[in-house]
Every structure is written in structure tokens, then in C-alpha cells.
Design a protein around this motif. Structure first.
Motif, PDB file in Angstrom:
ATOM      1  N   GLU A  85       0.834  -1.206   0.000  1.00 11.65           N
ATOM      2  CA  GLU A  85       0.000   0.000   0.000  1.00 11.65           C
ATOM      3  C   GLU A  85       0.870   1.257   0.000  1.00 11.65           C
ATOM      4  O   GLU A  85       0.596   2.200  -0.762  1.00 11.65           O
ATOM      5  CB  GLU A  85      -0.910  -0.004   1.224  1.00 11.65           C
ATOM      6  CG  GLU A  85      -1.875   1.158   1.287  1.00 11.65           C
ATOM      7  CD  GLU A  85      -2.742   1.086   2.532  1.00 11.65           C
ATOM      8  OE1 GLU A  85      -2.926   2.148   3.161  1.00 11.65           O
ATOM      9  OE2 GLU A  85      -3.208  -0.010   2.861  1.00 11.65           O
ATOM     10  N   ILE A  86       1.900   1.284   0.816  1.00 16.34           N
ATOM     11  CA  ILE A  86       2.813   2.434   0.860  1.00 16.34           C
ATOM     12  C   ILE A  86       3.537   2.576  -0.475  1.00 16.34           C
ATOM     13  O   ILE A  86       3.674   3.679  -1.017  1.00 16.34           O
ATOM     14  CB  ILE A  86       3.828   2.296   2.015  1.00 16.34           C
ATOM     15  CG1 ILE A  86       3.117   2.365   3.366  1.00 16.34           C
ATOM     16  CG2 ILE A  86       4.910   3.355   1.926  1.00 16.34           C
ATOM     17  CD1 ILE A  86       3.983   1.963   4.541  1.00 16.34           C
ATOM     18  N   ARG A  87       3.966   1.469  -1.023  1.00 14.82           N
ATOM     19  CA  ARG A  87       4.722   1.494  -2.275  1.00 14.82           C
ATOM     20  C   ARG A  87       3.878   1.966  -3.450  1.00 14.82           C
ATOM     21  O   ARG A  87       4.354   2.709  -4.318  1.00 14.82           O
ATOM     22  CB  ARG A  87       5.256   0.094  -2.560  1.00 14.82           C
ATOM     23  CG  ARG A  87       6.112   0.013  -3.770  1.00 14.82           C
ATOM     24  CD  ARG A  87       6.639  -1.377  -3.942  1.00 14.82           C
ATOM     25  NE  ARG A  87       7.479  -1.431  -5.120  1.00 14.82           N
ATOM     26  CZ  ARG A  87       7.871  -2.535  -5.688  1.00 14.82           C
ATOM     27  NH1 ARG A  87       7.521  -3.693  -5.168  1.00 14.82           N
ATOM     28  NH2 ARG A  87       8.621  -2.504  -6.750  1.00 14.82           N
ATOM     29  N   SER A  88       2.628   1.559  -3.481  1.00 11.38           N
ATOM     30  CA  SER A  88       1.782   1.899  -4.627  1.00 11.38           C
ATOM     31  C   SER A  88       1.060   3.236  -4.482  1.00 11.38           C
ATOM     32  O   SER A  88       0.451   3.705  -5.444  1.00 11.38           O
ATOM     33  CB  SER A  88       0.759   0.792  -4.860  1.00 11.38           C
ATOM     34  OG  SER A  88      -0.112   0.708  -3.753  1.00 11.38           O
ATOM     35  N   ASP A  89       1.140   3.870  -3.330  1.00 10.18           N
ATOM     36  CA  ASP A  89       0.459   5.155  -3.118  1.00 10.18           C
ATOM     37  C   ASP A  89       1.229   6.257  -3.848  1.00 10.18           C
ATOM     38  O   ASP A  89       2.319   6.659  -3.453  1.00 10.18           O
ATOM     39  CB  ASP A  89       0.362   5.461  -1.619  1.00 10.18           C
ATOM     40  CG  ASP A  89      -0.585   6.608  -1.327  1.00 10.18           C
ATOM     41  OD1 ASP A  89      -1.130   7.197  -2.291  1.00 10.18           O
ATOM     42  OD2 ASP A  89      -0.791   6.897  -0.142  1.00 10.18           O
ATOM     43  N   LYS A  90       0.643   6.776  -4.926  1.00  9.71           N
ATOM     44  CA  LYS A  90       1.285   7.796  -5.762  1.00  9.71           C
ATOM     45  C   LYS A  90       1.131   9.198  -5.176  1.00  9.71           C
ATOM     46  O   LYS A  90       1.842  10.116  -5.558  1.00  9.71           O
ATOM     47  CB  LYS A  90       0.695   7.779  -7.176  1.00  9.71           C
ATOM     48  CG  LYS A  90       0.804   6.460  -7.884  1.00  9.71           C
ATOM     49  CD  LYS A  90       2.233   6.123  -8.190  1.00  9.71           C
ATOM     50  CE  LYS A  90       2.300   4.806  -8.932  1.00  9.71           C
ATOM     51  NZ  LYS A  90       3.617   4.299  -9.076  1.00  9.71           N
ATOM     52  N   GLU A  91       0.201   9.371  -4.270  1.00  6.10           N
ATOM     53  CA  GLU A  91      -0.050  10.698  -3.710  1.00  6.10           C
ATOM     54  C   GLU A  91       0.942  11.058  -2.610  1.00  6.10           C
ATOM     55  O   GLU A  91       1.064  12.239  -2.263  1.00  6.10           O
ATOM     56  CB  GLU A  91      -1.475  10.757  -3.158  1.00  6.10           C
ATOM     57  CG  GLU A  91      -2.549  10.618  -4.223  1.00  6.10           C
ATOM     58  CD  GLU A  91      -3.952  10.602  -3.639  1.00  6.10           C
ATOM     59  OE1 GLU A  91      -4.100  10.820  -2.429  1.00  6.10           O
ATOM     60  OE2 GLU A  91      -4.884  10.372  -4.408  1.00  6.10           O
ATOM     61  N   LEU A  92       1.638  10.088  -2.052  1.00  2.56           N
ATOM     62  CA  LEU A  92       2.596  10.361  -0.981  1.00  2.56           C
ATOM     63  C   LEU A  92       3.887  10.931  -1.554  1.00  2.56           C
ATOM     64  O   LEU A  92       4.388  10.486  -2.584  1.00  2.56           O
ATOM     65  CB  LEU A  92       2.924   9.084  -0.204  1.00  2.56           C
ATOM     66  CG  LEU A  92       1.864   8.545   0.745  1.00  2.56           C
ATOM     67  CD1 LEU A  92       2.325   7.233   1.346  1.00  2.56           C
ATOM     68  CD2 LEU A  92       1.561   9.537   1.845  1.00  2.56           C
ATOM     69  N   ALA A  93       4.412  11.911  -0.853  1.00  2.00           N
ATOM     70  CA  ALA A  93       5.720  12.455  -1.219  1.00  2.00           C
ATOM     71  C   ALA A  93       6.788  11.445  -0.812  1.00  2.00           C
ATOM     72  O   ALA A  93       6.568  10.628   0.090  1.00  2.00           O
ATOM     73  CB  ALA A  93       5.938  13.794  -0.512  1.00  2.00           C
ATOM     74  N   VAL A  98       9.189   7.406   2.988  1.00  2.00           N
ATOM     75  CA  VAL A  98      10.320   6.969   3.798  1.00  2.00           C
ATOM     76  C   VAL A  98       9.910   6.881   5.262  1.00  2.00           C
ATOM     77  O   VAL A  98      10.239   5.914   5.965  1.00  2.00           O
ATOM     78  CB  VAL A  98      11.526   7.916   3.611  1.00  2.00           C
ATOM     79  CG1 VAL A  98      12.605   7.627   4.642  1.00  2.00           C
ATOM     80  CG2 VAL A  98      12.096   7.779   2.212  1.00  2.00           C
ATOM     81  N   LYS A  99       9.168   7.872   5.741  1.00  2.00           N
ATOM     82  CA  LYS A  99       8.710   7.864   7.132  1.00  2.00           C
ATOM     83  C   LYS A  99       7.780   6.679   7.399  1.00  2.00           C
ATOM     84  O   LYS A  99       7.899   6.001   8.415  1.00  2.00           O
ATOM     85  CB  LYS A  99       8.000   9.169   7.475  1.00  2.00           C
ATOM     86  CG  LYS A  99       8.925  10.338   7.644  1.00  2.00           C
ATOM     87  CD  LYS A  99       8.158  11.598   8.008  1.00  2.00           C
ATOM     88  CE  LYS A  99       9.107  12.788   8.090  1.00  2.00           C
ATOM     89  NZ  LYS A  99       8.394  14.028   8.384  1.00  2.00           N
ATOM     90  N   MET A 136      14.078   4.632  -4.004  1.00  4.05           N
ATOM     91  CA  MET A 136      13.548   5.984  -3.874  1.00  4.05           C
ATOM     92  C   MET A 136      14.693   7.000  -3.809  1.00  4.05           C
ATOM     93  O   MET A 136      14.583   8.103  -4.371  1.00  4.05           O
ATOM     94  CB  MET A 136      12.679   6.100  -2.622  1.00  4.05           C
ATOM     95  CG  MET A 136      11.347   5.394  -2.778  1.00  4.05           C
ATOM     96  SD  MET A 136      10.374   5.333  -1.279  1.00  4.05           S
ATOM     97  CE  MET A 136      10.396   6.994  -0.733  1.00  4.05           C
ATOM     98  N   ARG A 137      15.810   6.676  -3.187  1.00 10.14           N
ATOM     99  CA  ARG A 137      16.950   7.582  -3.114  1.00 10.14           C
ATOM    100  C   ARG A 137      17.543   7.827  -4.497  1.00 10.14           C
ATOM    101  O   ARG A 137      17.943   8.936  -4.825  1.00 10.14           O
ATOM    102  CB  ARG A 137      18.030   7.008  -2.187  1.00 10.14           C
ATOM    103  CG  ARG A 137      17.769   7.262  -0.753  1.00 10.14           C
ATOM    104  CD  ARG A 137      18.977   6.891   0.100  1.00 10.14           C
ATOM    105  NE  ARG A 137      18.470   6.399   1.358  1.00 10.14           N
ATOM    106  CZ  ARG A 137      18.862   5.314   1.973  1.00 10.14           C
ATOM    107  NH1 ARG A 137      19.789   4.566   1.462  1.00 10.14           N
ATOM    108  NH2 ARG A 137      18.310   4.944   3.104  1.00 10.14           N
ATOM    109  N   PHE A 138      17.630   6.753  -5.277  1.00  5.36           N
ATOM    110  CA  PHE A 138      18.220   6.902  -6.615  1.00  5.36           C
ATOM    111  C   PHE A 138      17.268   7.596  -7.575  1.00  5.36           C
ATOM    112  O   PHE A 138      17.696   8.185  -8.550  1.00  5.36           O
ATOM    113  CB  PHE A 138      18.653   5.547  -7.169  1.00  5.36           C
ATOM    114  CG  PHE A 138      19.888   4.999  -6.519  1.00  5.36           C
ATOM    115  CD1 PHE A 138      21.043   5.733  -6.486  1.00  5.36           C
ATOM    116  CD2 PHE A 138      19.871   3.752  -5.924  1.00  5.36           C
ATOM    117  CE1 PHE A 138      22.185   5.245  -5.876  1.00  5.36           C
ATOM    118  CE2 PHE A 138      21.007   3.248  -5.316  1.00  5.36           C
ATOM    119  CZ  PHE A 138      22.173   3.996  -5.294  1.00  5.36           C
TER     120      PHE A 138
END
Length: 140
Positions: A85-93, A98-99, A136-138
């Protein structure tokens, strides 16, 4: 015939076996002790009861172990679903992701230390979280 009856009248099964000067044949001993039950015959009911109780206890222990394993599996499934869910959520910055991933990792560590999560499942989940954070860092 009369002489034979008199001759065999003194032969019966009630003689003192310890007074004999020779050992009895195994078959003779078994025949003379035919009225005495063997150990298994004598205690068959008690042995059956004990084996039944052991079988019931073993079944109960297995049921408890299966229930605990199922709970652990459901817990790790919840963590994997949260990860997806966290990975697929496009609305999250990215910093919010990361948090959330860090918070998910912290919960998983707590569950593993409380032995509510298998080490192998935790290892897989932590590798997925680390991989996602690296990607995400890269991408930034």
C-alpha cells in the motif's frame, strides 16, 4: 484300561515346578501358565487409556502450534500488504513514504523481538523495505 487310569491318576497339573530336577520345556511352561495373563493382557485397558490421552494431548498441542503459526502468518501478511500500500500510493511524497516505511520497519522489528514474527519473514520484509528506500533515493 483300568491299569492305565490308575497309572495316570497321579499325573496332574498341580505339582511343584521348583521341586523338579530338570527345566520344563517352554511349551510346557506356557501351557501350565495359560490361565495367567501376560503383561499386555493384564494392563491392556490402562495402556489403551494412556495412549488415548497421549494422542489427545498431542493433537491439542499440534492445534495450538498451528493456530500460533497461522497468527504469525496473518501478521506478516498484514505487514506485506501495508508495504504494498505504501509502495503503490502515488499521492505520498518521497519523504512521507520513507517515514511510513521506517515506521513499518520499526513495527516489524518490535514484533520480531516479541517473537510474534518469524525471522525469515522479517528478513524478507526488511529486504523489501531497504530495496524500496534505495530505489527511492536513486529516483530522487
Amino acid at each position: 484300561m483300568v491299569h492305565n487310569d490308575i497309572m495316570y491318576q497321579s499325573i496332574n497339573e498341580s505339582f511343584d515346578q521348583n521341586a523338579l530336577l530338570f527345566p520344563l520345556h517352554i511349551g510346557t511352561t506356557s501351557y501350565l501358565r495359560r490361565e495367567q495373563p501376560t503383561f499386555l493382557e493384564k494392563y491392556a485397558d490402562a495402556i489403551a487409556l494412556i495412549l488415548s490421552i497421549v494422542a489427545v494431548i498431542f493433537g491439542a498441542v499440534q492445534a495450538i502450534r498451528n493456530h500460533l503459526a497461522k497468527r504469525k502468518k496473518e501478521q506478516v501478511d498484514k505487514y506485506f500488504l501495508d508495504f504494498l500500500e505504501i509502495r503503490s500510493d502515488k499521492e505520498l511524497a518521497p519523504d512521507q513514504k520513507v517515514k511510513k516505511l521506517d515506521a513499518l520497519f520499526q513495527r516489524a522489528v518490535e514484533q520480531m523481538t516479541n517473537e510474534k514474527l518469524d525471522k525469515s519473514d522479517f528478513h524478507i520484509l526488511s529486504r523489501l523495505i531497504q530495496q524500496e528506500m534505495t530505489m527511492m533515493r536513486f529516483n530522487l
